[in-house]
Design an enzyme around this catalytic site. Sequence first.
Site, PDB file in Angstrom:
ATOM      1  N   GLU A 195      83.582 -14.201 -37.134  1.00  0.00           N
ATOM      2  CA  GLU A 195      84.639 -13.202 -36.930  1.00  0.00           C
ATOM      3  C   GLU A 195      85.787 -13.415 -37.924  1.00  0.00           C
ATOM      4  O   GLU A 195      86.333 -12.474 -38.483  1.00  0.00           O
ATOM      5  CB  GLU A 195      85.150 -13.260 -35.487  1.00  0.00           C
ATOM      6  CG  GLU A 195      84.146 -12.690 -34.495  1.00  0.00           C
ATOM      7  CD  GLU A 195      84.529 -12.932 -33.034  1.00  0.00           C
ATOM      8  OE1 GLU A 195      84.377 -12.010 -32.231  1.00  0.00           O
ATOM      9  OE2 GLU A 195      84.971 -14.056 -32.702  1.00  0.00           O
ATOM     10  N   LYS A 238      73.933 -27.643 -44.464  1.00  0.00           N
ATOM     11  CA  LYS A 238      75.364 -27.557 -44.679  1.00  0.00           C
ATOM     12  C   LYS A 238      75.988 -28.455 -43.617  1.00  0.00           C
ATOM     13  O   LYS A 238      76.077 -28.092 -42.441  1.00  0.00           O
ATOM     14  CB  LYS A 238      75.855 -26.119 -44.538  1.00  0.00           C
ATOM     15  CG  LYS A 238      77.319 -25.960 -44.882  1.00  0.00           C
ATOM     16  CD  LYS A 238      77.701 -24.503 -44.978  1.00  0.00           C
ATOM     17  CE  LYS A 238      79.123 -24.326 -45.461  1.00  0.00           C
ATOM     18  NZ  LYS A 238      80.119 -25.113 -44.749  1.00  0.00           N
TER      19      LYS A 238
HETATM   20  S1  IVH Z   1      77.764 -27.564 -52.309  1.00  0.00           S
HETATM   21  C1  IVH Z   1      79.932 -26.195 -55.866  1.00  0.00           C
HETATM   22  N1  IVH Z   1      76.236 -28.558 -50.433  1.00  0.00           N
HETATM   23  O1  IVH Z   1      80.575 -26.862 -47.428  1.00  0.00           O
HETATM   24  C2  IVH Z   1      79.133 -26.511 -54.673  1.00  0.00           C
HETATM   25  N2  IVH Z   1      78.494 -28.077 -49.864  1.00  0.00           N
HETATM   26  O2  IVH Z   1      82.419 -24.381 -48.750  1.00  0.00           O
HETATM   27  C3  IVH Z   1      79.959 -26.572 -53.480  1.00  0.00           C
HETATM   28  N3  IVH Z   1      79.083 -28.645 -47.558  1.00  0.00           N
HETATM   29  O3  IVH Z   1      83.445 -28.099 -47.433  1.00  0.00           O
HETATM   30  C4  IVH Z   1      79.478 -27.271 -52.330  1.00  0.00           C
HETATM   31  N4  IVH Z   1      77.114 -29.422 -46.963  1.00  0.00           N
HETATM   32  O4  IVH Z   1      81.841 -29.974 -48.211  1.00  0.00           O
HETATM   33  C5  IVH Z   1      77.470 -28.107 -50.730  1.00  0.00           C
HETATM   34  N5  IVH Z   1      74.757 -29.457 -48.897  1.00  0.00           N
HETATM   35  C6  IVH Z   1      75.982 -29.024 -49.198  1.00  0.00           C
HETATM   36  C7  IVH Z   1      77.037 -29.023 -48.257  1.00  0.00           C
HETATM   37  C8  IVH Z   1      78.279 -28.534 -48.631  1.00  0.00           C
HETATM   38  C9  IVH Z   1      78.348 -29.193 -46.567  1.00  0.00           C
HETATM   39  C10 IVH Z   1      80.482 -28.250 -47.394  1.00  0.00           C
HETATM   40  C11 IVH Z   1      81.394 -28.690 -48.476  1.00  0.00           C
HETATM   41  C12 IVH Z   1      82.533 -27.710 -48.372  1.00  0.00           C
HETATM   42  C13 IVH Z   1      81.848 -26.490 -47.869  1.00  0.00           C
HETATM   43  C14 IVH Z   1      81.673 -25.480 -48.984  1.00  0.00           C
END
Ligand code: IVH
Length: 711
Positions: free
Chosen positions: A59, A142
């Site tokens: 949302e 993620k």
């Molecule tokens: S890649 C340039 N991979 O998600 C690449 N981010 O908005 C940017 N996050 O707070 C991030 N797991 O810490 C990437 N496997 C993953 C991730 C990850 C968690 C988090 C990251 C950030 C948010 C991205």
Amino acid sequence: MYTAAQQRAFYELSKELLKQQLQPSHEAAESVMRDLRDVLIYHEWRYYVLNDPVVSDFEYDQLFKHLQNLEAHFPELIDPDSPTQRVSADLTEDFPSAEHLTPMLSLANSYNAEDLNDFDEQVKKLTLTPAEEDVEYVVEPKYDGGTIALVYENDILSRASTRGNGVMGEEMTANARVIRSIPLKAGFSRSGFQTVELRGEVLIRKDIFNQINKKREAEGLALFANPRNAATGGLRMKDPKETAQRGLEAFVYQLAYATNAEGADELGRLRTHDESIELLGTLGFKVPGEERKVCKGIREVIDFCLHWQARREDFPYEIDGMVVKVNRRDLQERCGYTSHHPRWAIAFKFQAKQATTKLLNVEYQVGKVGSITPVAKLEPVPLAGVTISSVSLHNEDFIRTKDLRLGDTVLVERAGDVIPYIVKAMTELRTGAEHPIAFPQFCPVNDTEEPVELVREEGESAWRCPICVCGAQDLQRLIWHVSKDAMDIEGLGKSIVERFYELGWLRTLADVYRLPYEQIEQLEGFGPKSVTNLKASIEKARQNPIQRLLHSLSIHHLGQKISKLLAAEIGHVLDLKDWTAEDFTHIKDVGPVVAENVMAWFHHPSNIQLLEEMESLGVNLRQTEEDRPRAASADAPLAGKSILFTGTLQTMGRKEAQEKAEAAGARNVSAVSSKLDILVAGEAAGSKLKKARELGTVQVLTEEEFLSLVS
Ligand code: IVH
């Protein structure tokens, strides 16, 4: 910061704004944009400051996108203080700030297959890949924790910092050094890298989080709302010794920067993202394992994302989605970046597990043994793929402990396969117009003139209607009697039982065995074939072993297991009418409460008459030697072993497999622990298999191996 009245107003306004997505005129846009800014700032405060959001991420994203859209259309109306224009987040002054070697960007979000297809299409355009060719992607979890950036110089961990505003973070090297999954030294120089920056996430495993909260509860400390808060809080402790006690772990998911001794960029040496993660794994970092997959084409990506969406609860850490990344680095470079996110990656956000809605009313249902269950009627709200409009409130204590009131805004959760439930009332959104829920004193289901006072026995959580005069319990007993776990009469589902009940054909359980088939054949939806099938399944039920019959009688507290134990001790169901309390004490696992309920039931003349009637209608009440349940003998193939099934089985259902295991002397358990003897791993077995392998003490069997053992 906000008064209760303001909070209520912003909440209502958000829901209002979520409904209207039309493009307003220039005059109207100004005020809509102001509203959007105000509610977004409010929700950011709830999320980041209080760690207690009142709307779902989805949302929030919708509102954010709506504002971005309007700003794109009416750039002259952009306010520099809009949440969309935030370039620098405030940093606390407690930790020194540190500039990242390369900015830490965010990720764009997607929510469904369509969004992912759009992303794939865009990647193909940017990389000049023909539409019919597949792009290779890496999909990984993620992680939902605290972001961390790690700098290594000459193989030594020289700095660790949080994300901060993406350009500057807060330096917390001392705290990162106590996290054991972060190597203090790593052999980057072997690859020719002198300065390296890694990105990762600091997490707490869900089971450790629960232990921490249990301990805090015992010590009278405030509980953490979720593992993310416990992790980010742990990372920001003033004293690294306290950080060390949180059981933090760090997953590394990105090699963001690498230069050689001359300062030249060396990232190009790694052809793909997957290779860089493999390299980090070999250097001792914790990296995404079996939950990472190199996918050929977006179809595989979508399947993998949906697979994990369905199984997120099995994962030992909190994950709120999957991240999809173009694998080849040269293609990543061709895609490029916006100021906010890379164009070569996207987050696939899982459907929210929580949502808020209004508690409109409470209705009551009566069960087969007379328990009254309150059910909350909610303003319909979409949640994790379904629309929720009613949830069980279980019993009066549940309502009292949660202080639920009619008119409350409530937080509902639906995690995985778990039935939706109310987490709490959002007391800060109360207007004063909410009403306490008055639990009824008399049976609320009873539709006759005679009121029946409800009773609540000591040690029981439910109020019960002790003598049903309206037939509502008869109906529930009939529904239970024919159900899968009881007599298992196929073709006689709940709605058909209700229909036959309305028509007066079903009143007692005996009526099931003397249905007026000629009349049924005339009913809409029935014909000769369905009646023949129904007759056949009722005939089959007549021959059921008596443990099923015992279980089907709706005797309070008499479950499947005890029915089986009792059946093993008798020759005929009516033998039980002569049983004394003393007789029951000889059966292990049968306590005095069950004994009393069984005796009371068999002392009731009308129940004896019912069983006699059923017997005269051909229902089997006699124990046959062949059906007699036996305790598995000591030489049964799995005698004394504990067993667990995981993954998808190919030749049988989970329940059937468990029955086979039990027949072979094993005990079914629900979790992997050091006490587990055997794990049967079906297709796509995940974290349970991994854990069993890690333990090293569990015997892992394939479905085939299991079958050959028990047959
Ligand atoms: S890649 C340039 N991979 O998600 C690449 N981010 O908005 C940017 N996050 O707070 C991030 N797991 O810490 C990437 N496997 C993953 C991730 C990850 C968690 C988090 C990251 C950030 C948010 C991205």
